[in-house]
Design a protein around this motif. Structure first.
Motif, PDB file in Angstrom:
ATOM      1  N   ALA A   1      -8.645 -16.178   8.779  1.00  0.00           N
ATOM      2  CA  ALA A   1      -7.448 -16.760   9.416  1.00  0.00           C
ATOM      3  C   ALA A   1      -7.485 -18.283   9.331  1.00  0.00           C
ATOM      4  CB  ALA A   1      -7.365 -16.305  10.876  1.00  0.00           C
ATOM      5  N   TYR A   2      -8.659 -18.893   9.568  1.00  0.00           N
ATOM      6  CA  TYR A   2      -8.769 -20.347   9.486  1.00  0.00           C
ATOM      7  C   TYR A   2      -8.641 -20.835   8.044  1.00  0.00           C
ATOM      8  CZ  TYR A   2      -9.913 -21.146  14.373  1.00  0.00           C
ATOM      9  OH  TYR A   2      -9.836 -21.246  15.742  1.00  0.00           O
ATOM     10  N   ILE A   3      -9.117 -20.035   7.104  1.00  0.00           N
ATOM     11  CA  ILE A   3      -8.948 -20.381   5.682  1.00  0.00           C
ATOM     12  C   ILE A   3      -7.464 -20.398   5.323  1.00  0.00           C
ATOM     13  CG2 ILE A   3      -9.326 -19.556   3.326  1.00  0.00           C
ATOM     14  CD1 ILE A   3     -12.076 -18.528   4.267  1.00  0.00           C
ATOM     15  N   MET A   4      -6.734 -19.393   5.803  1.00  0.00           N
ATOM     16  CA  MET A   4      -5.294 -19.336   5.520  1.00  0.00           C
ATOM     17  C   MET A   4      -4.557 -20.484   6.205  1.00  0.00           C
ATOM     18  SD  MET A   4      -4.868 -17.029   3.360  1.00  0.00           S
ATOM     19  CE  MET A   4      -3.093 -17.244   3.339  1.00  0.00           C
ATOM     20  N   MET A   5      -4.994 -20.867   7.428  1.00  0.00           N
ATOM     21  CA  MET A   5      -4.373 -22.018   8.098  1.00  0.00           C
ATOM     22  C   MET A   5      -4.571 -23.287   7.272  1.00  0.00           C
ATOM     23  SD  MET A   5      -5.401 -21.421  12.080  1.00  0.00           S
ATOM     24  CE  MET A   5      -4.979 -19.888  12.935  1.00  0.00           C
ATOM     25  N   TYR A   6      -5.784 -23.447   6.743  1.00  0.00           N
ATOM     26  CA  TYR A   6      -6.063 -24.612   5.902  1.00  0.00           C
ATOM     27  C   TYR A   6      -5.198 -24.578   4.642  1.00  0.00           C
ATOM     28  CZ  TYR A   6      -8.552 -27.733   2.733  1.00  0.00           C
ATOM     29  OH  TYR A   6      -8.870 -28.722   1.839  1.00  0.00           O
ATOM     30  N   ALA A   7      -5.080 -23.383   4.035  1.00  0.00           N
ATOM     31  CA  ALA A   7      -4.261 -23.249   2.827  1.00  0.00           C
ATOM     32  C   ALA A   7      -2.788 -23.529   3.126  1.00  0.00           C
ATOM     33  CB  ALA A   7      -4.425 -21.845   2.239  1.00  0.00           C
ATOM     34  N   GLU A   8      -2.331 -23.111   4.312  1.00  0.00           N
ATOM     35  CA  GLU A   8      -0.936 -23.393   4.689  1.00  0.00           C
ATOM     36  C   GLU A   8      -0.710 -24.888   4.883  1.00  0.00           C
ATOM     37  OE1 GLU A   8       1.474 -21.413   4.610  1.00  0.00           O
ATOM     38  OE2 GLU A   8       0.597 -19.411   4.640  1.00  0.00           O
ATOM     39  N   ASN A   9      -1.695 -25.555   5.469  1.00  0.00           N
ATOM     40  CA  ASN A   9      -1.569 -27.012   5.643  1.00  0.00           C
ATOM     41  C   ASN A   9      -1.555 -27.743   4.303  1.00  0.00           C
ATOM     42  OD1 ASN A   9      -1.461 -26.995   8.457  1.00  0.00           O
ATOM     43  ND2 ASN A   9      -3.701 -26.946   8.640  1.00  0.00           N
ATOM     44  N   GLN A  10      -2.166 -27.106   3.285  1.00  0.00           N
ATOM     45  CA  GLN A  10      -2.151 -27.687   1.943  1.00  0.00           C
ATOM     46  C   GLN A  10      -0.867 -27.351   1.187  1.00  0.00           C
ATOM     47  OE1 GLN A  10      -4.590 -29.833   0.904  1.00  0.00           O
ATOM     48  NE2 GLN A  10      -5.279 -29.561   3.035  1.00  0.00           N
ATOM     49  N   GLY A  11       0.002 -26.510   1.815  1.00  0.00           N
ATOM     50  CA  GLY A  11       1.304 -26.218   1.252  1.00  0.00           C
ATOM     51  C   GLY A  11       1.363 -25.022   0.328  1.00  0.00           C
ATOM     52  N   ILE A  12       0.517 -24.008   0.573  1.00  0.00           N
ATOM     53  CA  ILE A  12       0.516 -22.842  -0.316  1.00  0.00           C
ATOM     54  C   ILE A  12       1.818 -22.062  -0.223  1.00  0.00           C
ATOM     55  CG2 ILE A  12      -0.667 -21.359   1.383  1.00  0.00           C
ATOM     56  CD1 ILE A  12      -2.044 -19.993  -1.020  1.00  0.00           C
ATOM     57  N   SER A  13       2.377 -21.931   1.002  1.00  0.00           N
ATOM     58  CA  SER A  13       3.638 -21.195   1.152  1.00  0.00           C
ATOM     59  C   SER A  13       4.791 -21.951   0.484  1.00  0.00           C
ATOM     60  CB  SER A  13       3.958 -20.968   2.632  1.00  0.00           C
ATOM     61  OG  SER A  13       3.056 -20.025   3.188  1.00  0.00           O
ATOM     62  N   LYS A  14       4.784 -23.287   0.619  1.00  0.00           N
ATOM     63  CA  LYS A  14       5.832 -24.095  -0.011  1.00  0.00           C
ATOM     64  C   LYS A  14       5.765 -23.970  -1.537  1.00  0.00           C
ATOM     65  CE  LYS A  14       6.633 -27.968   1.980  1.00  0.00           C
ATOM     66  NZ  LYS A  14       6.519 -29.360   2.459  1.00  0.00           N
ATOM     67  N   TYR A  15       4.535 -23.879  -2.051  1.00  0.00           N
ATOM     68  CA  TYR A  15       4.366 -23.748  -3.499  1.00  0.00           C
ATOM     69  C   TYR A  15       4.844 -22.375  -3.975  1.00  0.00           C
ATOM     70  CZ  TYR A  15       1.975 -23.103  -7.969  1.00  0.00           C
ATOM     71  OH  TYR A  15       1.680 -22.810  -9.277  1.00  0.00           O
ATOM     72  N   LEU A  16       4.427 -21.310  -3.236  1.00  0.00           N
ATOM     73  CA  LEU A  16       4.771 -19.954  -3.652  1.00  0.00           C
ATOM     74  C   LEU A  16       6.260 -19.662  -3.521  1.00  0.00           C
ATOM     75  CD1 LEU A  16       1.754 -17.942  -2.156  1.00  0.00           C
ATOM     76  CD2 LEU A  16       2.221 -18.372  -4.573  1.00  0.00           C
ATOM     77  N   ILE A  17       6.919 -20.285  -2.534  1.00  0.00           N
ATOM     78  CA  ILE A  17       8.342 -20.004  -2.329  1.00  0.00           C
ATOM     79  C   ILE A  17       9.185 -20.509  -3.500  1.00  0.00           C
ATOM     80  CG2 ILE A  17       9.143 -22.074  -1.115  1.00  0.00           C
ATOM     81  CD1 ILE A  17      10.393 -20.155   0.954  1.00  0.00           C
ATOM     82  N   GLU A  18       8.620 -21.462  -4.252  1.00  0.00           N
ATOM     83  CA  GLU A  18       9.337 -21.983  -5.416  1.00  0.00           C
ATOM     84  C   GLU A  18       9.191 -21.076  -6.631  1.00  0.00           C
ATOM     85  OE1 GLU A  18       8.069 -25.937  -6.185  1.00  0.00           O
ATOM     86  OE2 GLU A  18       8.655 -26.705  -4.198  1.00  0.00           O
TER      87      GLU A  18
END
Length: 428
Positions: free
Chosen positions: A42-59
């Protein structure tokens, strides 16, 4: 100096490994490890979200991202509530299994059932998924222009939930098997069979030459308790490092009283090394067949006795238990009467075990007492003893079996009055 440091590190590693080895049999061990893994992910995913993984994937892969706050919250809260309900149901089923095994079979089966690794892993998956969903739910912030919903993390919660549902289906299948006495007896027998076969393989093509230990230095037990296991690796390290041999006097699985001789050593060692030897011994009330194959004989015997009790009255289960005992005795009769630990063809450690004569007497004495009135079960035991004689050529062991056959016939003649039944038993 370097050798001392290496030996010290190795000694600490062996002691740590031994503690972990016994800790793994606790019902909370694997759930705790898997739950911590869920929190870490969960903390790894939080870190990845802060790095913008969801913003990248949504594109590039918008199908992989959930981008609606209410939908995400509803999914996570539903998963948390549903998994808690599933976990409570699963825990209740485990308690029912343990209660039924204790009342219908034997309370000594409980440690083996509690240490079932499959159920521990399933429980850990539930808890890890719940914790992951909670952390991601807390991580969701109110919507804003600069805020990106952690949609990819929510997608992972859906994947974990599907995996948890699959684990639940497997749990229902597994618990329906675990509650069957045939499955329990087969597991007990196969575990002991593997342990005995390994010991026989170690004895193969070995010469058992061990010196007289009557003049060796004796060390007594510091506490009263059931001697369940001993760390052979640690004893070998001490024996090789100090160039001395050891004899373990007490029998595994028996109650060792304070002040009784526990072990002997060939020559005098310093207090530090003797303390290490004491630490190699495990005194516990938990009985695990992986540590001592004799526990299987006790468990199968008690299952047979419980099955023949007036409250249960299940001769079929008793005969199945005798069949499994038959298989184990076929291996035990060809085993040496002592265990030896070798290092480069030299015997360095001697371990005393329960003698074949004592073992078969304890099993048969109990079975004779509770089964002597049932001609079919008595016939099964006679055939078992008769067949057992074909697996050894040693006259002393054949005489032991003949004595047990005679004892069984004496009790059967007292309990069974039908002449036809007695004649059939005598013909065997």
């Amino acid at each position: 100096m370097k050798l001392k440091i290496v030996y010290k590190m190795k000694d600490r590693f062996l002691q740590f490994f031994r503690k972990v080895y016994h800790l793994k049999d606790k019902i909370a061990f694997f759930p705790t490890i898997i739950s911590l893994a869920g929190c870490a992910f969960a903390y790894i995913m939080m870190y990845a979200e802060n790095q913008g993984i969801s913003k990248y994937l949504i594109e590039f892969f918008p199908q992989l991202v959930i981008n609606n706050t209410e939908t995400a919250r509803n999914i996570l809260t539903t998963f948390i509530g549903g998994l808690i309900s599933i976990m409570v149901f699963s825990f209740s089923m485990v308690m029912i299994l343990l209660n039924q095994a204790s009342s219908n079979f034997s309370p000594r089966l409980l440690p083996g059932l509690i240490s079932n690794r499959k159920h521990q892993i399933i429980l850990g998956i539930y808890i890890a998924t719940i914790l992951y969903c909670i952390f991601i739910l807390v991580f969701i912030e109110p919507s804003g222009n600069k805020y990106q919903l952690p949609g990819f993390s929510v997608l992972w919660s859906i994947i974990f939930m599907v995996f948890s549902l699959g684990s639940f289906i497997y749990f229902i299948h597994s618990i329906s098997q675990e509650i069957q006495i045939e499955f329990i007896m087969k597991r007990i027998s196969s575990t002991a069979h593997k342990k005995l076969q390994n010991l026989l393989d170690l004895e193969k093509d070995k010469e058992f030459n061990f010196p007289d230990t009557s003049n060796w230095i004796e060390f007594k037990s510091k506490e009263t308790g059931y001697f369940q296991d001993v760390s052979i690796k640690l004893l070998k390290e001490i024996s090789l490092h100090n160039d001395c041999r050891l004899e373990i006097v007490s029998h595994k699985g028996t109650l060792c009283y304070k002040g009784e001789v526990l072990f002997k050593i060939e020559k005098e060692l310093d207090e530090k090394n003797t303390d290490k030897i004491y630490k190699a011994f495990d005194f516990s009330n938990d009985e695990f067949i992986e540590d001592n194959y004799l526990i299987a004989f006790k468990h199968l015997k008690e299952i047979a006795l419980k099955a023949m009790s007036p409250g249960i009255n299940d001769p079929g289960t008793a005969m199945n238990a005798i069949d499994y005992l038959h298989e184990l005795f076929k291996l035990r009769i060809i085993k040496q009467e002592k265990d030896f630990i070798f290092e480069e063809e030299e015997c360095i450690i001697l371990l005393h075990i329960v003698a074949f004569e004592d073992l078969i007497y304890k099993v048969m004495a109990s079975l004779r007492t509770y089964c002597k009135h049932d001609v079919i079960v008595v016939k099964k035991m006679l055939l078992f003893l008769k067949d057992l004689k074909t697996y050894t050529s040693k006259e002393d062991k054949i005489e032991i079996i003949n004595k047990e056959i005679e004892n069984l016939l004496v009790d059967a003649r007292i309990a069974i009055t039908n002449k036809t039944d007695l004649q059939k038993l005598q013909d065997i």
